[in-house]
Design an enzyme around this catalytic site. Structure first.
Site, PDB file in Angstrom:
ATOM      1  N   HIS A 154      51.314 -21.661  -9.759  1.00 55.88           N
ATOM      2  CA  HIS A 154      49.903 -21.633 -10.681  1.00 55.88           C
ATOM      3  C   HIS A 154      49.894 -20.982 -11.923  1.00 55.88           C
ATOM      4  CE1 HIS A 154      48.015 -22.217  -6.505  1.00 55.88           C
ATOM      5  NE2 HIS A 154      46.915 -23.111  -7.288  1.00 55.88           N
ATOM      6  N   LYS A 158      45.796 -16.719 -12.897  1.00 56.79           N
ATOM      7  CA  LYS A 158      45.208 -16.683 -11.480  1.00 56.79           C
ATOM      8  C   LYS A 158      45.246 -15.102 -10.851  1.00 56.79           C
ATOM      9  CE  LYS A 158      45.303 -19.145  -7.243  1.00 56.79           C
ATOM     10  NZ  LYS A 158      43.908 -19.099  -7.133  1.00 56.79           N
TER      11      LYS A 158
HETATM   12  N1  LIG Z   1      38.627 -24.978  -4.927  1.00 56.83           N
HETATM   13  C1  LIG Z   1      39.202 -25.545  -6.127  1.00 56.83           C
HETATM   14  O1  LIG Z   1      39.466 -26.749  -5.855  1.00 56.83           O
HETATM   15  C2  LIG Z   1      39.660 -24.579  -7.030  1.00 56.83           C
HETATM   16  C3  LIG Z   1      39.436 -23.380  -6.811  1.00 56.83           C
HETATM   17  N2  LIG Z   1      39.503 -22.537  -7.999  1.00 56.83           N
HETATM   18  C4  LIG Z   1      39.006 -21.166  -7.814  1.00 56.83           C
HETATM   19  O2  LIG Z   1      37.913 -21.063  -8.612  1.00 56.83           O
HETATM   20  C5  LIG Z   1      37.673 -19.682  -9.244  1.00 56.83           C
HETATM   21  C6  LIG Z   1      37.766 -19.878 -10.666  1.00 56.83           C
HETATM   22  O3  LIG Z   1      38.795 -20.229 -11.478  1.00 56.83           O
HETATM   23  P1  LIG Z   1      38.800 -20.423 -12.701  1.00 56.83           P
HETATM   24  O4  LIG Z   1      37.913 -21.185 -13.167  1.00 56.83           O
HETATM   25  O5  LIG Z   1      40.463 -20.742 -13.102  1.00 56.83           O
HETATM   26  O6  LIG Z   1      38.639 -18.914 -13.173  1.00 56.83           O
HETATM   27  P2  LIG Z   1      37.972 -18.393 -14.606  1.00 56.83           P
HETATM   28  O7  LIG Z   1      38.626 -16.744 -14.933  1.00 56.83           O
HETATM   29  O8  LIG Z   1      38.311 -19.480 -16.000  1.00 56.83           O
HETATM   30  O9  LIG Z   1      36.658 -18.449 -14.564  1.00 56.83           O
HETATM   31  C7  LIG Z   1      35.869 -17.513 -13.678  1.00 56.83           C
HETATM   32  C8  LIG Z   1      34.475 -17.119 -14.405  1.00 56.83           C
HETATM   33  O10 LIG Z   1      33.704 -16.583 -13.767  1.00 56.83           O
HETATM   34  C9  LIG Z   1      32.911 -15.742 -14.483  1.00 56.83           C
HETATM   35  N3  LIG Z   1      32.540 -14.595 -13.900  1.00 56.83           N
HETATM   36  C10 LIG Z   1      33.155 -13.361 -13.348  1.00 56.83           C
HETATM   37  N4  LIG Z   1      32.319 -12.521 -13.011  1.00 56.83           N
HETATM   38  C11 LIG Z   1      31.162 -13.193 -12.897  1.00 56.83           C
HETATM   39  C12 LIG Z   1      29.724 -13.034 -12.143  1.00 56.83           C
HETATM   40  N5  LIG Z   1      29.703 -11.736 -11.685  1.00 56.83           N
HETATM   41  N6  LIG Z   1      28.713 -13.702 -12.531  1.00 56.83           N
HETATM   42  C13 LIG Z   1      29.069 -14.933 -12.854  1.00 56.83           C
HETATM   43  N7  LIG Z   1      30.042 -15.244 -13.336  1.00 56.83           N
HETATM   44  C14 LIG Z   1      31.253 -14.630 -13.350  1.00 56.83           C
HETATM   45  C15 LIG Z   1      34.071 -15.272 -15.657  1.00 56.83           C
HETATM   46  O11 LIG Z   1      33.214 -14.963 -16.786  1.00 56.83           O
HETATM   47  C16 LIG Z   1      34.830 -16.691 -15.737  1.00 56.83           C
HETATM   48  O12 LIG Z   1      33.911 -17.575 -16.638  1.00 56.83           O
HETATM   49  C17 LIG Z   1      39.066 -18.992  -8.631  1.00 56.83           C
HETATM   50  O13 LIG Z   1      38.776 -18.307  -7.406  1.00 56.83           O
HETATM   51  C18 LIG Z   1      40.020 -20.060  -8.296  1.00 56.83           C
HETATM   52  O14 LIG Z   1      40.723 -19.625  -7.446  1.00 56.83           O
HETATM   53  C19 LIG Z   1      40.207 -23.040  -8.923  1.00 56.83           C
HETATM   54  C20 LIG Z   1      40.616 -24.264  -9.208  1.00 56.83           C
HETATM   55  C21 LIG Z   1      40.326 -25.107  -8.184  1.00 56.83           C
HETATM   56  O1  LIG Z   2      42.985 -20.730  -9.412  1.00 53.66           O
HETATM   57  C1  LIG Z   2      43.411 -21.730  -9.411  1.00 53.66           C
HETATM   58  O2  LIG Z   2      43.690 -22.528 -10.545  1.00 53.66           O
HETATM   59  C2  LIG Z   2      43.400 -22.872  -8.041  1.00 53.66           C
HETATM   60  N1  LIG Z   2      42.686 -22.024  -7.250  1.00 53.66           N
HETATM   61  C3  LIG Z   2      42.760 -22.648  -5.672  1.00 53.66           C
HETATM   62  C4  LIG Z   2      43.647 -22.000  -4.858  1.00 53.66           C
HETATM   63  O3  LIG Z   2      43.745 -20.805  -4.923  1.00 53.66           O
HETATM   64  O4  LIG Z   2      44.102 -22.452  -4.070  1.00 53.66           O
HETATM   65  C5  LIG Z   2      42.646 -24.202  -6.002  1.00 53.66           C
HETATM   66  C6  LIG Z   2      43.901 -24.856  -6.933  1.00 53.66           C
HETATM   67  O5  LIG Z   2      45.044 -24.490  -6.132  1.00 53.66           O
HETATM   68  C7  LIG Z   2      43.589 -24.226  -8.129  1.00 53.66           C
END
Ligand SMILES: NC(=O)C1=CN([C@@H]2O[C@H](COP(=O)(O)OP(=O)(O)OC[C@H]3O[C@@H](n4cnc5c(N)ncnc54)[C@H](O)[C@@H]3O)[C@@H](O)[C@H]2O)C=CC1
Ligand SMILES: O=C(O)C1=N[C@H](C(=O)O)C[C@H](O)C1
Length: 265
Positions: A154, A158
């Protein structure tokens, strides 16, 4: 069909901003509010160039009371995602959670709340269809290959390691294979961590580098052969068809779906 009213938590994030675009362009989805830890009381279009004029709330319960959503999409951080999920259920809002880092205990607590409230929730460690297939194929392969190692790669922003996808893959493989301690019985790590994390004997390795998005390789080894199953997400749009499906499906659920492999035929 009536519009599905949606609140997004984490709208300025890498995933959250993609989700805002998805909701804005989907005719039967309606963005009614956003939850962020900054910009309380401002409009979303003022802070991030979105077209939507919905209000940003720091206080999730206030947001729910004022906007009365059907669904919360949570894309925040491992610590806050579980708090949001419980708050949503307590307020009668169906969570669709992409945020990773949930423990078994968190999932149990959430399941209990779902039973009490009688509304469904989806927690999806990965929304990309290719990643779901990679996990399913890995589970199939594990019936034939007992030795397996997972390498997830990743971007370097992350927060959690291993990834939610890596953990879910290990859980799915572990459910079908006999437990096995892999490698030499006398194997010794000369440098701590060299063999990666251990999930029921399955080794999980986490790579973090700038330039990467989200990638995973599942490597199986057998007599004179290896099998590699790999998935690559090159952008966050790859996750959005899964988010859309989840929002539609969660409206029909009264239980917890943990992993989209359980609803994708
Ligand atoms: N299920 C999936 O397919 C995927 C899951 N993810 C997961 O999604 C999550 C977010 O990933 P990203 O967007 O890359 O992270 P990021 O760091 O770009 O976004 C997280 C956002 O949450 C906000 N935030 C932090 N504390 C907060 C609060 N108390 N209330 C509201 N907002 C708050 C931050 O300001 C930031 O804008 C991670 O846990 C990641 O692992 C990421 C990509 C795909
Ligand atoms: O943080 C990410 O970017 C992603 N988070 C998810 C994970 O922890 O598996 C999904 C994807 O891999 C991207």
């Amino acid at each position: 069909m009536e519009n599905i009213k949606i609140v997004i938590a984490g709208p300025r994030g890498r995933m959250g901003s993609e989700a805002v675009k998805l909701v804005e362009k989907t005719p039967h989805f309606e963005l009614v509010g956003a939850v962020d830890h900054k910009y309380d009381g401002q409009q979303l279009n003022e802070v991030n160039g979105f077209s939507s004029k919905v209000l940003i709330y720091n206080d999730m319960e206030k947001c729910f009371q004022e906007t009365k959503p059907d669904v919360l999409i949570d894309l925040t951080t491992p610590e806050i995602g579980k708090v949001h999920t419980k708050l949503a259920l307590q307020n009668g809002v169906r969570p669709v959670v992409g945020t990773t880092g949930f423990s078994k205990e968190d999932l149990k607590e959430i399941e209990q709340l779902i039973e009490e409230k009688g509304i469904g929730a989806i927690i999806a460690p990965n929304f990309a269809v290719g990643a779901i297939l990679m996990m399913k194929f890995s589970q199939m392969a594990a019936k034939y290959f007992q030795d397996v190692e997972i390498i997830e790669l990743h971007h370097d922003q992350k927060l959690d390691a291993p990834s939610g996808t890596g953990l879910k893959t290990a859980e799915m493989i572990s459910a079908v294979r006999e437990e096995k301690k892999q490698g030499h019985p006398n194997e010794k790590e000369v440098l701590s961590g060299a063999r990666g994390a251990d999930f029921d004997g399955i080794r999980l390795h986490s790579v973090r580098l700038p330039g990467l998005v989200a990638h995973q390789e599942v490597l199986f080894g057998g007599e004179g052969q290896t099998l590699s199953l790999r998935h690559d997400s090159y952008n966050r749009a790859s996750f959005m068809s899964g988010v859309k499906l989840s929002v539609e499906q969660v409206m029909k659920l009264d239980l917890l779906v943990y992993g989209l492999e359980n609803i994708i035929e």
